[in-house]
Scaffold this motif. Structure first.
Motif, short mmCIF file in Angstrom:
data_model
loop_
_atom_site.label_atom_id
_atom_site.label_comp_id
_atom_site.label_asym_id
_atom_site.label_seq_id
_atom_site.Cartn_x
_atom_site.Cartn_y
_atom_site.Cartn_z
N ASN A 10 -34.24 -35.60 4.86
CA ASN A 10 -34.79 -36.70 5.63
C ASN A 10 -33.83 -37.07 6.75
OD1 ASN A 10 -37.25 -37.64 4.01
ND2 ASN A 10 -35.65 -37.39 2.48
N TYR A 11 -34.37 -37.58 7.82
CA TYR A 11 -33.55 -37.99 8.96
C TYR A 11 -33.98 -39.39 9.38
CZ TYR A 11 -31.80 -38.49 13.66
OH TYR A 11 -31.19 -38.97 14.78
N PHE A 12 -33.01 -40.25 9.57
CA PHE A 12 -33.25 -41.58 10.10
C PHE A 12 -32.53 -41.67 11.43
CE2 PHE A 12 -33.59 -42.15 5.53
CZ PHE A 12 -34.75 -42.91 5.40
N GLY A 13 -33.26 -41.93 12.49
CA GLY A 13 -32.63 -42.14 13.78
C GLY A 13 -32.07 -43.56 13.83
N GLY A 14 -30.90 -43.73 14.39
CA GLY A 14 -30.31 -45.08 14.47
C GLY A 14 -29.63 -45.45 13.17
N SER A 15 -29.62 -46.75 12.87
CA SER A 15 -28.91 -47.27 11.70
C SER A 15 -29.88 -47.62 10.59
CB SER A 15 -28.12 -48.52 12.10
OG SER A 15 -27.16 -48.20 13.09
N LEU A 16 -29.42 -47.51 9.35
CA LEU A 16 -30.21 -47.84 8.18
C LEU A 16 -29.59 -49.05 7.50
CD1 LEU A 16 -32.37 -47.25 6.02
CD2 LEU A 16 -30.71 -45.70 4.95
N GLY A 17 -30.37 -50.10 7.35
CA GLY A 17 -29.90 -51.30 6.67
C GLY A 17 -30.51 -51.41 5.30
N PRO A 23 -28.60 -53.89 10.77
CA PRO A 23 -27.45 -53.03 10.48
C PRO A 23 -26.57 -52.84 11.71
CG PRO A 23 -29.46 -51.73 10.63
CD PRO A 23 -29.86 -53.17 10.69
N THR A 24 -25.27 -52.81 11.48
CA THR A 24 -24.31 -52.67 12.58
C THR A 24 -23.57 -51.34 12.57
OG1 THR A 24 -22.59 -53.79 11.30
CG2 THR A 24 -23.97 -55.16 12.74
N THR A 25 -23.93 -50.44 11.64
CA THR A 25 -23.35 -49.11 11.55
C THR A 25 -24.39 -48.16 10.96
OG1 THR A 25 -21.38 -47.88 10.85
CG2 THR A 25 -22.29 -49.46 9.27
N SER A 26 -24.10 -46.90 10.89
CA SER A 26 -25.08 -45.91 10.45
C SER A 26 -25.72 -46.27 9.11
CB SER A 26 -24.43 -44.54 10.34
OG SER A 26 -24.00 -44.11 11.61
N LEU A 27 -24.91 -46.67 8.15
CA LEU A 27 -25.40 -47.16 6.86
C LEU A 27 -24.75 -48.50 6.60
CD1 LEU A 27 -26.96 -46.89 4.20
CD2 LEU A 27 -24.99 -45.66 3.28
N ASP A 28 -25.54 -49.55 6.57
CA ASP A 28 -25.04 -50.92 6.39
C ASP A 28 -25.67 -51.48 5.13
OD1 ASP A 28 -24.37 -53.62 6.60
OD2 ASP A 28 -24.72 -53.69 8.75
N VAL A 29 -24.86 -51.64 4.07
CA VAL A 29 -25.34 -52.13 2.78
C VAL A 29 -24.86 -53.57 2.60
CG1 VAL A 29 -25.33 -51.78 0.28
CG2 VAL A 29 -25.23 -49.80 1.83
#
Length: 78
Positions: A10-17, A23-29
């Motif tokens: 799977n591909y997510f363009g941009g950031s995933l919150g 979200p402020t980075t590629s993966l923001d938890v």
């Protein structure tokens, strides 16, 4: 939501919150912990890996710092 395990990439363009809509980075938890459910022990410091890979076992946390180059840190009780 539960989804059966697949081998599809799977591909997510941009950031995933996760837990955040900003979200402020590629993966923001937005949580106080993350979980890797399955232990993995690299076979050696030169085992196959990509920079940034992280895994663990009962004794160590392992981080791949460059292609096929692992470092580890001992886990101790306190």
């Amino acid at each position: 939501l539960y989804q059966e395990s697949t081998t599809a990439k799977n591909y997510f363009g941009g950031s995933l919150g996760i837990g955040t809509t900003a979200p402020t980075t590629s993966l923001d938890v937005n949580a106080d912990k993350i979980r890797l459910r399955t232990a993995k022990t690299p076979s050696s410091a030169s085992d196959t890996g990509n920079a940034g890979d992280i895994c663990w076992d009962d004794s160590y946390v392992y981080v791949c710092v460059a292609t096929n180059t692992w470092k580890r840190s001992k886990i101790v009780s306190w």
